[in-house]
Scaffold this motif. Structure first.
Motif, PDB file in Angstrom:
ATOM      1  N   SER A  32       0.829  -1.208   0.000  1.00  0.00           N
ATOM      2  CA  SER A  32       0.000   0.000   0.000  1.00  0.00           C
ATOM      3  C   SER A  32       0.863   1.256   0.000  1.00  0.00           C
ATOM      4  O   SER A  32       0.580   2.229  -0.725  1.00  0.00           O
ATOM      5  CB  SER A  32      -0.918  -0.009   1.227  1.00  0.00           C
ATOM      6  OG  SER A  32      -1.732  -1.162   1.244  1.00  0.00           O
ATOM      7  N   SER A  35       2.177   1.832  -3.388  1.00  0.00           N
ATOM      8  CA  SER A  35       1.173   2.409  -4.290  1.00  0.00           C
ATOM      9  C   SER A  35       1.085   3.924  -4.122  1.00  0.00           C
ATOM     10  O   SER A  35       0.967   4.670  -5.108  1.00  0.00           O
ATOM     11  CB  SER A  35      -0.192   1.770  -4.018  1.00  0.00           C
ATOM     12  OG  SER A  35      -0.147   0.375  -4.247  1.00  0.00           O
ATOM     13  N   THR A 150      -4.026  -1.061  -5.103  1.00  0.00           N
ATOM     14  CA  THR A 150      -3.401  -0.143  -6.058  1.00  0.00           C
ATOM     15  C   THR A 150      -4.417   0.482  -7.015  1.00  0.00           C
ATOM     16  O   THR A 150      -4.408   1.711  -7.200  1.00  0.00           O
ATOM     17  CB  THR A 150      -2.295  -0.869  -6.843  1.00  0.00           C
ATOM     18  OG1 THR A 150      -1.302  -1.340  -5.928  1.00  0.00           O
ATOM     19  CG2 THR A 150      -1.641   0.071  -7.845  1.00  0.00           C
ATOM     20  N   GLU A 299       0.023   1.217 -14.726  1.00  0.00           N
ATOM     21  CA  GLU A 299       0.196   0.828 -13.329  1.00  0.00           C
ATOM     22  C   GLU A 299      -1.129   0.390 -12.714  1.00  0.00           C
ATOM     23  O   GLU A 299      -1.153  -0.407 -11.775  1.00  0.00           O
ATOM     24  CB  GLU A 299       0.775   1.994 -12.525  1.00  0.00           C
ATOM     25  CG  GLU A 299       2.133   2.482 -13.001  1.00  0.00           C
ATOM     26  CD  GLU A 299       3.214   1.424 -12.815  1.00  0.00           C
ATOM     27  OE1 GLU A 299       2.995   0.489 -12.012  1.00  0.00           O
ATOM     28  OE2 GLU A 299       4.274   1.531 -13.464  1.00  0.00           O
TER      29      GLU A 299
END
Length: 594
Positions: A32, A35, A150, A299
């Protein structure tokens, strides 16, 4: 494999996570953070491009963004390294836990169950199939959370800038997991079939390798080679099927990802050309917004693509878990399967002490599957007596030994000093037993180390005495106690290995001595000497011996004669030699000798 079975195996795999929950949560936290850093990194890059291309600002004024960009790259690399380490530790820990569960179950069910499968099959379960669970815990499980975290983080930052770009991502994202599910169903079946063929191939190859001498003598090597080649070809085909599914899933995931990114690129291209005028919240569409969204688009799909890649690991894990769960959850009958009230260690130490007396009343021995192996048996092994168990092969003699060792369940009564065997602590009970089987196992170690398995505290004098009593001192004096025994007892004859096993049992000084054909591989002279030593030893402990050489049982205190799972005669040699089935066995034995 049906869907219900797949769901059950998935649930079982998930339940194993409890011991690594903290590491998995830590992995998710780092993911996390990575991200969030990714968003900051993209912001720095998009800002740099906008200011350099559109605003034309000098690079000196943008130095902070360059530093931020480098720092983000560095932090993400460090976090990725840490996550890989954590993932590996998770997989390693789970593999060790599951292997321990398998070892514990093998120890519980004993050799009577283990011998039903080839050694290669057990090696495949312990090594190959457990190993196939590694990536499931090291990669797939953490990636499940990351594939949700993400995209959510990216959508949170994209929607306030351009709702059309966010909507494109939101609508195209479900296509990837949908296809993963469809492919995964077929992949799990392919992996299970692949694992089954590998287990069969391993068992066949090891068995043929061990029996190579016999195959050569019967001129069957070419036939068995062809058989192994056919199984190997089956394994190659199933392996290619698994790889085909993996490559197909990767190709389709890449296709959908490329289409989605291209759709977003087309949207921004036409927007910059003035052909599209929506999604910007009535503001101008800057180069920063376009770069920011387009850079984050790959991404956004990357965690889902990685999950698709690791979905193959999920399929492999479910295929491997099928055999593991089948063994762990199969309810094999053991001597204590239906017993809840167990004698404690202190109670046993006070009750089961020498001399040991064993009484069987209406004893019916059961296989691990619950099938009766014998008819009701009634016998008594009095304390400090030497009892022989004779009969044709398959009569049930070894089943009695396995029951006394605690490897087989039974109905009826089997008491040790008036205590039911299935209520005893087996680990403590087995400490009272010295045992020699038909095919003794000697470890790849020195002669001394193998003997000390019987009693690690044995003195030199005790070792010497045991070797003399077992008639092993004759060849040990020539080769020495420090001679290393090679794998498969290479360097020793079968008879020498048997005598070392007898010596090891004598060193154990158990209160119950169980012997399964202890002199089967000895010459007549050595056999007589060993039997004389065993007769002397039985004066201080209870002895039960299985043998086919019934002509040398005159020194036994009692003889139990078995036929087709039933004890049909009991008594001393002189009482039995001229009557019934024992007389027939004795006459047949004399005929075979002559």
């Amino acid at each position: 494999m049906d869907k219900i079975r797949q769901k059950y195996l998935q649930k079982w795999l998930n339940n194993q996570q409890k011991s690594i929950k903290k590491q998995l949560n830590l992995n998710i936290i780092f993911a996390s953070i990575s991200s969030i850093i990714l968003v900051i990194q993209t912001y720095c890059l998009a800002t740099l491009l906008h200011n350099l291309i559109i605003e034309g600002k000098p690079r000196e004024q943008l130095i902070i963004y360059f530093i931020g960009l480098i720092l983000c790259f560095t932090l993400r690399a460090i976090i990725l390294y840490i996550r890989e380490k954590i993932g590996f530790k998770c997989g390693q820990k789970l593999r060790n836990i599951i292997r321990q569960q398998i070892f514990d179950k093998i120890h519980l069910v004993g050799p009577a169950t283990i011998n039903n499968k080839p050694a290669g099959s057990w090696a495949t379960i312990m090594l190959e199939q457990v190993e196939n669970l590694h990536n499931f815990y090291a990669r797939y499980i953490p990636q499940q959370s990351l594939s949700a975290i993400t995209p959510i983080v990216i959508l949170i930052v994209i929607f306030p800038l351009n709702w059309a770009a966010g909507l494109i991502l939101l609508l195209t994202a479900p296509l990837i997991p949908l296809f993963m599910i469809l492919v995964g169903m077929a992949a799990a079946d392919s992996n299970q079939k692949n694992m089954n063929i590998l287990a069969r191939l391993s068992g066949q190859f090891l068995d043929r390798l061990k029996g190579l001498e016999t195959l050569r003598l019967f001129n069957k090597t070419e036939e068995q080679t062809i058989h192994i080649e056919e199984t190997t070809e089956d394994y190659r085909e199933t392996t290619m099927d698994v790889l085909k599914m993996a490559f197909l899933s990767s190709a389709v995931l890449e296709f959908f990802t490329s289409i989605s990114i291209a759709l977003m690129a087309v949207y921004f291209g036409f927007s910059y050309l003035g052909e599209l005028n929506f999604g910007t919240y009535n503001t101008s569409l800057t180069l920063f917004v376009g770069f920011f969204c387009l850079i984050l688009a790959p991404e956004f799909y990357q965690p889902l693509r990685d999950l698709g890649t690791y979905y193959h690991d999920r399929a492999a894990g479910i295929g491997a878990a099928d055999a593991i769960v089948d063994f762990l959850e199969t309810d094999y009958l053991t001597s204590q399967s239906q017993q809840n009230d167990q004698v404690t260690q202190s109670e046993m130490e006070n009750s089961v002490v020498p001399p040991i007396e064993i009484i069987a009343q209406d004893l019916v021995i059961l296989s691990p599957q619950g099938k009766a192996l014998t008819k009701p048996l009634n016998f008594r092994l009095s304390a400090k007596t030497h009892t022989a168990l004779v009969g044709q092969s398959g009569a049930g003699k070894t089943s009695i030994i396995n029951t006394l060792l605690g490897f087989l369940a039974y109905k009826g009564s089997l008491t040790i000093n008036n205590i039911e065997l299935n209520t005893l602590n087996l680990a403590q009970w087995r400490k009272q037993i010295a045992w020699v089987g038909q095919n003794p196992l000697l470890l790849e170690a020195t002669v001394r180390e193998n003997l000390l398995l019987g009693d690690i505290q044995a003195t030199e004098q005790e070792i010497t005495t045991a070797l003399e009593q077992s008639q092993a001192s004759e060849f040990i004096n020539k080769i020495g106690l420090e001679t290393k025994i090679k794998e498969g007892n290479i360097g020793l004859s079968v008879g020498q290995a048997q005598r070392l096993a007898v010596a090891r049992a004598l060193l154990r000084q158990g209160n119950l001595l169980l012997l399964d054909e202890p002199t089967a591989s000895l010459d007549a002279q050595s056999e007589n000497l060993v039997l004389a030593a065993l007769q002397q030893i039985s004066q201080s402990q209870t002895t039960l011996m299985i043998t086919h050489r019934i002509e040398d049982l005159k020194q036994c205190d009692n003889i139990l004669v078995m036929r087709e799972g039933e004890i049909i005669q009991q008594g001393h040699f002189d009482q039995l030699k001229n009557e019934g089935f024992f007389a027939e066995l004795l006459a047949q034995r004399q005929q075979d000798i002559n």
